[in-house]
Write a protein that holds these residues in place. Structure first.
Motif, PDB file in Angstrom:
ATOM      1  N   ASP A 149      -3.431  67.908  67.491  1.00  0.00           N
ATOM      2  CA  ASP A 149      -4.138  68.823  66.705  1.00  0.00           C
ATOM      3  C   ASP A 149      -5.467  68.917  67.128  1.00  0.00           C
ATOM      4  O   ASP A 149      -6.304  68.023  66.760  1.00  0.00           O
ATOM      5  CB  ASP A 149      -3.946  68.603  65.070  1.00  0.00           C
ATOM      6  CG  ASP A 149      -4.506  69.641  64.419  1.00  0.00           C
ATOM      7  OD1 ASP A 149      -3.760  70.575  63.948  1.00  0.00           O
ATOM      8  OD2 ASP A 149      -5.664  69.782  64.108  1.00  0.00           O
ATOM      9  N   SER A 191      -4.923  78.206  58.655  1.00  0.00           N
ATOM     10  CA  SER A 191      -5.455  77.004  58.255  1.00  0.00           C
ATOM     11  C   SER A 191      -6.493  77.506  57.052  1.00  0.00           C
ATOM     12  O   SER A 191      -7.186  78.575  57.117  1.00  0.00           O
ATOM     13  CB  SER A 191      -5.980  76.481  59.172  1.00  0.00           C
ATOM     14  OG  SER A 191      -6.844  75.195  58.655  1.00  0.00           O
ATOM     15  N   ASN A 192      -6.589  76.752  55.867  1.00  0.00           N
ATOM     16  CA  ASN A 192      -7.586  76.840  55.012  1.00  0.00           C
ATOM     17  C   ASN A 192      -7.338  78.213  53.921  1.00  0.00           C
ATOM     18  O   ASN A 192      -8.234  78.739  53.389  1.00  0.00           O
ATOM     19  CB  ASN A 192      -8.956  76.923  55.206  1.00  0.00           C
ATOM     20  CG  ASN A 192      -9.299  75.543  55.885  1.00  0.00           C
ATOM     21  OD1 ASN A 192      -9.278  74.572  55.331  1.00  0.00           O
ATOM     22  ND2 ASN A 192      -9.528  75.356  57.137  1.00  0.00           N
ATOM     23  N   GLN A 209      -2.574  74.754  56.733  1.00  0.00           N
ATOM     24  CA  GLN A 209      -3.110  73.483  57.270  1.00  0.00           C
ATOM     25  C   GLN A 209      -4.433  73.515  56.147  1.00  0.00           C
ATOM     26  O   GLN A 209      -5.424  74.228  56.373  1.00  0.00           O
ATOM     27  CB  GLN A 209      -3.761  73.276  58.581  1.00  0.00           C
ATOM     28  CG  GLN A 209      -4.204  72.080  58.822  1.00  0.00           C
ATOM     29  CD  GLN A 209      -4.767  71.721  60.218  1.00  0.00           C
ATOM     30  OE1 GLN A 209      -5.880  71.706  60.612  1.00  0.00           O
ATOM     31  NE2 GLN A 209      -3.724  71.880  61.396  1.00  0.00           N
ATOM     32  N   LEU A 263      -6.690  61.305  54.732  1.00  0.00           N
ATOM     33  CA  LEU A 263      -7.493  60.033  54.010  1.00  0.00           C
ATOM     34  C   LEU A 263      -8.546  60.210  53.386  1.00  0.00           C
ATOM     35  O   LEU A 263      -9.490  59.249  53.026  1.00  0.00           O
ATOM     36  CB  LEU A 263      -7.645  58.916  55.203  1.00  0.00           C
ATOM     37  CG  LEU A 263      -6.343  58.475  56.031  1.00  0.00           C
ATOM     38  CD1 LEU A 263      -6.690  57.688  57.296  1.00  0.00           C
ATOM     39  CD2 LEU A 263      -5.209  57.810  55.028  1.00  0.00           C
ATOM     40  N   GLN A 284     -11.063  61.674  54.396  1.00  0.00           N
ATOM     41  CA  GLN A 284     -12.217  61.805  55.399  1.00  0.00           C
ATOM     42  C   GLN A 284     -13.150  60.494  55.153  1.00  0.00           C
ATOM     43  O   GLN A 284     -14.213  60.571  55.464  1.00  0.00           O
ATOM     44  CB  GLN A 284     -12.765  62.964  55.496  1.00  0.00           C
ATOM     45  CG  GLN A 284     -12.127  64.304  55.765  1.00  0.00           C
ATOM     46  CD  GLN A 284     -13.028  65.417  56.124  1.00  0.00           C
ATOM     47  OE1 GLN A 284     -13.626  65.837  55.170  1.00  0.00           O
ATOM     48  NE2 GLN A 284     -12.688  66.323  57.256  1.00  0.00           N
ATOM     49  N   ASN A 316      -1.701  53.866  62.305  1.00  0.00           N
ATOM     50  CA  ASN A 316      -1.490  54.843  61.653  1.00  0.00           C
ATOM     51  C   ASN A 316       0.010  55.640  62.141  1.00  0.00           C
ATOM     52  O   ASN A 316       0.284  56.442  61.496  1.00  0.00           O
ATOM     53  CB  ASN A 316      -2.524  56.003  61.807  1.00  0.00           C
ATOM     54  CG  ASN A 316      -3.864  55.522  61.399  1.00  0.00           C
ATOM     55  OD1 ASN A 316      -3.974  54.818  60.312  1.00  0.00           O
ATOM     56  ND2 ASN A 316      -5.057  56.442  61.530  1.00  0.00           N
TER      57      ASN A 316
END
Ligand code: NAD
Length: 275
Positions: free
Chosen positions: A45, A139-140, A161, A190, A192, A242
């Motif tokens: 990404d 996104s957003n 996203q 997480l 951030q 991860n």
């Protein structure tokens, strides 16, 4: 290790776990993405705004992995939403990536003060129809922004996203998306690192119970919620950690306890404020 896939409303599929490169410095991107590909990631990404598409492309070329085994996402930046700018922006991104198409192209933010996001979405439909992006999404986007692009085109985004982590689960957006077959990609999965998520008792307790790290517990929680995730790390050990999420499962009670960590706590910008 097999990474599960999630199917979009257009029939295409995405590996549910990928590798994100926000704030990965351009000079180091090729090395870290190559490490990620060697570790087993197949979904990357990036975004024009991250200024590291060239490094992603260089890593893909050097990896020798067949193109059809990779899933590459990039995004249209806010200053390219008007007129035919999106058509030029995708060509620039593809040239930097060294690809003839991306698997997913997103409108990065609605940037409502600019008033161009519906135009941007119409151009993404053209980009998809021209074969330069196999799937398209946003996104957003808040429900009002999703409604506007669907109304204008009848094309439902494959994904939205959004910032999503245990303290900020955006139920209003995820419910709206679920009702329309829009998949959720969780950015900042997480948190951030901006709040002590790993010390929250439901996370710490599940980590102890399963012999996993708190980060692995949170990422596993996302996968079981159905979210698509692509955690970022510059450390090769964490990049591998991860990916190591498929030999355990959280119980329904553990999953619910993490859901209860919701605090309405955005850690980044409000979508209406990024223009
Ligand atoms: P994140 O929640 O993935 O957090 C990254 C932080 O977590 C880093 O500081 C990293 O060191 C730490 N971390 C990673 N793995 C860890 C581990 N195993 N143990 C302990 N700490 C660990 O946040 P992010 O990088 O902002 O989000 C992931 C991706 O989402 C980005 O790389 C980018 O691709 C995407 N993103 C999209 C938008 C958007 O507007 N669409 C915004 C931000 C991020």
């Amino acid at each position: 290790m097999t990474i599960p896939t999630v199917q979009f409303n257009d029939g295409n599929s995405i590996p549910q776990l990928g590798f994100g490169v926000f704030k990965v410095d351009p000079a180091g991107t090729e090395r870290i993405v190559l490490d990620a590909l060697e570790a087993g990631y197949r979904h990357i990404d990036t975004a024009a705004f991250y200024d590291n598409e060239e490094g992603v492309g260089a890593a893909i070329a050097r990896s020798g992995i067949p193109r059809e085994e990779l899933f590459v996402t990039t995004k249209l930046w806010n200053d390219r939403q008007s007129g035919d700018e999106p058509l030029r922006a995708i060509d620039e991104s593809l040239a930097k990536l060294g690809l003839d198409h991306v698997d997913l192209y997103l409108v990065h933010w609605p940037a409502p003060a600019k008033g161009d996001y519906v135009n941007a979405w119409q151009k993404l439909v053209e980009i998809r129809d021209a074969g330069k992006a196999r799937s398209i999404g946003v996104s957003n986007f808040l429900p009002e922004h999703l409604a506007a692009v669907i109304e204008a085109t009848d094309v439902v985004p494959a994904v939205d996203q959004i910032e999503l982590h245990p303290a900020y689960q955006q139920r209003d957006v995820t419910d709206y998306a679920a009702a329309r077959g829009i998949r959720i990609e969780a950015w900042g999965p997480l948190g951030q690192g901006k709040y002590p998520l790993f010390e929250e008792e439901p996370v710490a307790a599940a980590a102890r119970a399963h012999g996993k790290s708190p980060a692995q517990v949170v990422l596993r929680w996302h996968l079981q919620q159905g979210n698509i995730v692509f955690p970022k790390s510059n450390s090769p050990e964490r990049v591998r950690e991860n990916l190591d999420l498929f030999d355990f499962a959280l119980t329904d009670a553990e999953q619910a306890a993490i859901i209860s960590l919701e605090r309405g706590g955005r850690v980044s910008a409000h979508p209406n404020e990024v223009n």
